[in-house]
Design a protein around this motif. Structure first.
Motif, PDB file in Angstrom:
ATOM      1  N   ARG A 163       0.886  -1.166   0.000  1.00 38.04           N
ATOM      2  CA  ARG A 163       0.000   0.000   0.000  1.00 38.04           C
ATOM      3  C   ARG A 163       0.920   1.212   0.000  1.00 38.04           C
ATOM      4  N   ILE A 191      -0.774   3.293   5.274  1.00 39.23           N
ATOM      5  CA  ILE A 191      -0.007   3.156   4.036  1.00 39.23           C
ATOM      6  C   ILE A 191       1.357   2.622   4.443  1.00 39.23           C
ATOM      7  N   SER A 476      -6.490   4.169   0.404  1.00 38.27           N
ATOM      8  CA  SER A 476      -6.166   3.211   1.448  1.00 38.27           C
ATOM      9  C   SER A 476      -7.345   2.305   1.752  1.00 38.27           C
TER      10      SER A 476
END
Length: 609
Positions: A163, A191, A476
């Motif tokens: 991510r 993240i 996200s």
């Protein structure tokens, strides 16, 4: 960093605040019973009844020694949010404590948050516990002297193991302070990776010890700064991934040391200017090995190493004597084979230093009949101009989705958070009419697309955090929990709460401005909301007791000796205000913050800047 260290654009101020300085403010409005304002939405949430209050003697208990850095981070965040200092300790917990614990029953980033008489965060790894504490931070509320957490049970783990967010620090300089703000933003929204685009045509920002000439004057970091930045990110469960752009986008390197990274014409003694690195000399690859080793040592916590490898101009490469000899020696048919061979050699170097190679989508098929691109290379598929994502998957590669639309932020080219929230990680789009993905390419879900990455290119640092806040949160949630089944309206409601949390963690004070022409503007011109016609009055209010605000109006970074804010400032000309909070002991609190107010007496910015 001097004046270049002041890079953060002030987030839009709310309604003018009349609360006296030094008063502890409510962190956010009380949520309805059972409301859980968390982003990304967890896999499982059970809202309980009532709250757990954190008293003056509440502590953060780190069960394992390796969790102490995370406990210290959480303690600082809790202080900035509530004004209350929590001691970090080990051993047994008591009611009102927060407990951080590694658990063998959980794997990787999986974590569990349970708030009863104590708040316990358990995770399968440091990153898992960090993700759980990010949830806890989002849940923490302060209302006057009352600090509490809602009773809740959460079980969570990410769908995607990658991510990411990419920041281009080579074209536009970013101060360490701004990068730390970005790390805090990434931590809050889980993240996991921040890719730093360290080198390009404009500058070489890595401070090589072996090749000190490479560092671009006034636009590079020190080793001390980078080590500190990695430590700062690691403590928050965020991994910094180095990107060393090769063989294209390398003008800064070639200008600095043409004898090693370009080619010298012996007849003239001048640089041939190949347009790319000289991929046909062993000396160049020996230097690559050294540089990759230096970067790997600094970014030691990253399992990944990005080698660039897209947008490679080959028109001048094949004609040099060394290129002809190298291609003959390695059985290469043309300059394109030379480029493919470069990928293979860089991949071998990266593996030798214990990292996994990452590159941009930039080659076709699996290479050529002469050179095959290994399938253990991780490909970031972005443009769909070199190869379609379904083709990359068919050819055996693992992908990260980095679709131009909606995951790129390039100055005023960017997409609305609502559009991002409607996207999914198995869809590629491009805004350019000639791109194959101008008509969106939707593939079936597959675990060989391991995540997605948002990219910030060519962006002035003061624009970056404001432009990312809601967009990164939307991405996200879509890649952390694709099956969440939530609507954008629900996401936006939760975001209003989590964004206030971010504001307090970054800056323990609020800012309001009376007299702005269009304070609610959200169009393409970031500064338009900061325009005024005659004068503007700026009010700053601390949100943590015993906090002093220092400011400057001359572009310098405020210090403990700078003017102290004591009363609203009236501004009648274009002015940049930079502010920093300081505690009673004179140490900074939170991060640096700045805002530029634009005087436009005739138009008031109605027609944009």
């Amino acid at each position: 960093m001097d004046s270049m260290g002041c890079g953060f654009y002030w987030w839009r101020a709310g309604v003018a605040c009349a609360i006296a300085c030094g008063v502890l403010l409510a962190m956010h409005e009380s949520a309805p019973a059972g409301t859980v304002n968390v982003i990304p939405w967890p896999a499982s949430v059970e809202a309980g009844s009532g709250e757990m209050e954190l008293g003056a003697d509440s502590r953060i208990v780190a069960r394992q020694t390796e969790l102490k850095p995370l406990a210290e981070v959480l303690a600082e965040e809790a202080f900035l949010l509530t004004g209350r200092r929590m001691a970090v300790t080990s051993g047994r917990a008591k009611p009102g404590d927060i407990v951080l614990e590694l658990s063998d029953s959980l794997k990787g980033e999986a974590h569990a948050v349970r708030v009863t008489d104590t708040a316990t965060v358990r995770g399968g790894s440091y990153a898992g516990v960090a993700a759980g504490t990010a949830t806890l931070v989002q849940l923490l509320t302060a209302d006057g002297e009352k600090v509490s957490l809602p009773r809740v049970t959460i079980a969570d783990k990410p769908h995607s193991r990658y991510r990411g967010l990419m920041i281009d620090v080579a074209r536009q300089w970013y101060s360490v302070d701004t990068l730390k703000q970005i790390i805090i933003l990434c931590r809050l929204y889980k993240i996991g990776q921040i890719q730093l685009h360290l080198t390009d045509d404009q500058s070489f920002t890595f401070p090589s010890t072996a090749f000190p000439k490479l560092a671009t004057k006034g636009r590079h970091y020190s080793l001390e700064q980078l080590h500190d930045l990695v430590k700062f990110a690691d403590a928050r469960g965020v991994t910094l991934v180095p990107e060393f752009e090769t063989p294209g986008h390398s003008s800064a390197m070639r200008r600095a040391m043409p004898e090693l990274f370009d080619s010298i014409d012996p007849a003239t003694g001048k640089m041939r200017n190949l347009g790319v690195l000289n991929m046909a000399t062993e000396q160049m690859y020996q230097a690559m090995d050294t540089l990759v080793g230096e970067m790997s040592e600094v970014f030691k916590s990253s399992p990944y190493f990005h080698i660039g490898c897209d947008e490679v101009w080959l028109a001048r490469v094949g004609g040099t004597p060394e290129a002809k000899a190298y291609m003959a020696r390695h059985g290469l048919r043309n300059p394109h084979d030379l480029y493919l061979k470069h990928i293979v050699r860089m991949h071998e170097i990266v593996k030798r230093h214990g990292k996994r190679t990452v590159l941009w989508e930039g080659f076709g098929g699996t290479g050529s009949s002469s050179v095959q691109i290994p399938t253990d290379i991780l490909v970031i598929a972005w443009e769909t101009m070199y190869q379609l994502p379904q083709s990359l998957l068919k050819n055996g590669y693992t992908l990260i989705n980095c679709a131009w639309k909606p995951l790129y932020i390039v100055n005023d080219t960017r997409w609305a958070p609502e559009y991002i929230y409607g996207w999914n990680m198995w869809r590629w789009e491009n805004h350019w009419v000639h791109a194959p993905s101008f008509t969106p390419i939707q593939i079936e879900p597959t675990d060989r697309v391991i995540g997605a990455q948002m990219c910030v290119w060519e962006q002035a640092e003061y624009r970056t955090v404001p432009g990312l806040r809601k967009r990164l949160a939307a991405m996200s949630e879509r890649i952390w929990n694709p099956k969440a089944g939530r609507e954008y309206k629900d996401f936006n409601r939760r975001f209003q709460s989590t964004d206030r949390v971010l504001s307090r963690v970054l800056h323990p004070f609020t800012v309001s401005a009376n007299g702005l022409t269009d304070p609610d503007y959200e169009g393409p011109f970031f500064n338009r909301e900061n325009c005024f016609g005659q004068s503007v009055t700026v009010t700053v209010t601390p949100t943590v007791a015993a906090t002093t605000i220092r400011y400057t109006l001359d572009q310098t970074v405020p210090t403990s000796e700078s003017p102290r804010y004591t009363a609203p400032l009236t501004i009648d000309r274009t002015t940049t205000i930079k502010a920093q909070a300081f505690g009673a002991e004179g140490a900074p609190r939170g991060r640096l913050l700045w805002r530029t107010y634009e005087l436009h007496p005739v138009t008031g910015c109605v027609d944009g800047l």
